[in-house]
Design an enzyme around this catalytic site. Structure first.
Site, mmCIF file in Angstrom:
data_model
loop_
_atom_site.group_PDB
_atom_site.id
_atom_site.type_symbol
_atom_site.label_atom_id
_atom_site.label_comp_id
_atom_site.label_asym_id
_atom_site.label_seq_id
_atom_site.Cartn_x
_atom_site.Cartn_y
_atom_site.Cartn_z
ATOM 1 N N SER A 1 0.805 -1.222 0.000
ATOM 2 C CA SER A 1 0.000 0.000 0.000
ATOM 3 C C SER A 1 0.835 1.268 0.000
ATOM 4 O O SER A 1 0.333 2.343 -0.318
ATOM 5 C CB SER A 1 -0.938 0.013 1.209
ATOM 6 O OG SER A 1 -0.211 -0.085 2.419
ATOM 7 N N ASP B 1 -3.542 7.760 8.398
ATOM 8 C CA ASP B 1 -4.546 6.920 9.058
ATOM 9 C C ASP B 1 -3.947 5.997 10.113
ATOM 10 O O ASP B 1 -4.590 5.035 10.522
ATOM 11 C CB ASP B 1 -5.289 6.083 8.017
ATOM 12 C CG ASP B 1 -4.355 5.213 7.175
ATOM 13 O OD1 ASP B 1 -3.138 5.184 7.486
ATOM 14 O OD2 ASP B 1 -4.823 4.572 6.220
ATOM 15 N N HIS C 1 -0.467 4.697 6.988
ATOM 16 C CA HIS C 1 0.048 5.327 5.782
ATOM 17 C C HIS C 1 0.371 6.801 6.032
ATOM 18 O O HIS C 1 -0.136 7.407 6.978
ATOM 19 C CB HIS C 1 -0.984 5.195 4.654
ATOM 20 C CG HIS C 1 -1.433 3.790 4.434
ATOM 21 N ND1 HIS C 1 -2.636 3.299 4.927
ATOM 22 C CD2 HIS C 1 -0.831 2.750 3.815
ATOM 23 C CE1 HIS C 1 -2.753 2.022 4.599
ATOM 24 N NE2 HIS C 1 -1.665 1.662 3.928
#
Length: 391
Positions: free
Chosen positions: A47, A355, A358
């Site tokens: 991610s 968050d 990230h």
């Protein structure tokens, strides 16, 4: 003279001239190092560099993701652009289309095979049970293999330029830059699945060997220019530290990061560096650049306020208080009956963590600026010159 990490490769730069020594033996003398002009980027990872792969495969990102730059959810686990977006921008290449996204995609200048929650090793878990991506690194490389073969076929079949305009140009695969940013989730899964740090350390060589196997496979398929990020200080992620109350002495470092977790990341990075050093000798035509993202991110976290950010432990999007967690963009009724919507903070540009896992666009931009000029690369060359094999 610039001594690179662990002193394996020594680079002396005078103007535009470079001399390279390996273990004190000069093997490549006085040549002009030209810029590479990469026509395309092919990215692999998790991610940290996923521009929409996992969103296309499962569920789209929810607002407020993407709010700062795209002004809508854009497949990224951030309020805006990721490091890979800034790399593409820096090299003059359009933002990478996710391989798994079929709408509005163009692959003329590369493709992104990264997916959120991806690992290097195949892990015996599922997306639905533990959120583990079904697209580990070997599957991403297989996707690339199919992509290259099918692209070459359809490009050669095309009669008109309009038939080829969204396709990669086959002769450019070997000239492209191959970026890889993966490994964090392997370490996180090991912490979750194994009972102690000794067992976590014991599996790292296998993770690294599997990484090397995929790099060899890419090389066999024609890839030559590799820009490889090590893993960041996962013990500093707010999602890891936010639940800690009254830690034992020495559990956290001076910046509030979990020492054991960061120690494992350092072990991983050392072994990654070592295997890449060996691969430079084995893969004679490869230009392999190791990028110390750990040091970059830790520098930002440890000097957050001096760099214009708030405390590094702050989470912009999400609610994490009194033992209750509402993740970014979700709603939940708390134990006291209050319904919470976990929206974003007022000014994401002043926060490092988007968050809890990230990074925000502002932090990603800071990190990208820090790594692109070669200050933390091995060999010590900027990304614009990362096509030159230095053995």
């Amino acid at each position: 003279m610039i001594n690179s990490l662990l002193g394996i490769v020594v680079v002396s730069i005078v103007g535009f001239t470079i001399t390279v020594a390996y273990n004190d033996n000069v093997i490549d003398s006085t040549e002009v190092i030209a810029s590479c002009d990469f026509p395309a980027i092919y990215n692999f990872g998790d991610s940290n560099s996923d521009t929409g792969g996992i969103a296309a495969a499962f569920y789209p990102m929810a607002a407020p993701c993407g709010e700062s730059y795209f002004h809508r959810p854009a497949g990224r686990g951030s309020d805006g652009r990721l490091i890979i977006d800034f790399i593409a921008e820096y090299l003059g290449v359009p933002q990478l289309s996710p391989y798994l996204d079929t709408l509005g995609t163009s692959y003329r200048h590369g493709a992104n095979f990264a997916t959120g929650r991806a690992t290097i090793r195949r892990i015996n878990e599922s997306w639905f049970a533990n959120g583990v991506s079904p697209f580990p690194l070997d599957i991403q490389v297989e996707h690339y293999t199919q992509f290259k073969e099918r692209t070459t076929y359809f490009y050669n079949q095309g009669k008109e330029e309009s038939d080829k305009s969204r396709l990669a140009i086959p002769v450019e695969f070997s000239k492209a830059l191959y970026t890889i940013d993966i490994g964090q989730n392997d370490i996180s899964a090991a912490f979750r699945m194994l009972p102690n740090m000794e067992q976590v350390r014991a599996i790292i060589p296998d993770i690294i060997n599997q990484f090397a196997a995929q790099l060899r496979d890419l090389y066999k398929k024609g890839a030559r220019n590799f820009w490889i990020h090590n893993t960041g200080p996962i013990g500093c992620l707010p999602v890891a530290t936010i639940k800690i109350k009254d830690p034992a002495p020495g559990y956290l470092d001076e910046h509030g990061c979990i020492k054991d977790m960061n120690d494992i990341a350092i072990v991983f990075n050392k072994q990654l560096f070592d295997i890449l050093t060996k691969l430079r000798i084995e893969l004679q035509q490869a230009a392999i650049t190791y990028v110390d993202l750990y040091k970059t991110k830790y520098e930002l976290i440890s000097n957050a306020k001096n760099q214009g950010f708030e405390e590094a432990s702050k989470i912009c999007c999400g609610y994490h208080e009194n033992g209750e967690n509402v993740w970014c963009g979700n709603k939940k009724r708390l134990n006291n009956g209050t319904e919470i919507y976990a929206g974003s903070c007022n000014n994401p540009s002043t926060v490092i963590s988007w968050d809890g896992v990230h990074y925000t666009e502002a932090a990603n931009h800071w990190i990208a600026n820090y790594i692109l000029n070669a200050s933390l690369s091995n060999p010590t060359l900027p990304i614009t010159k990362a096509c030159h094999p230095l053995h």
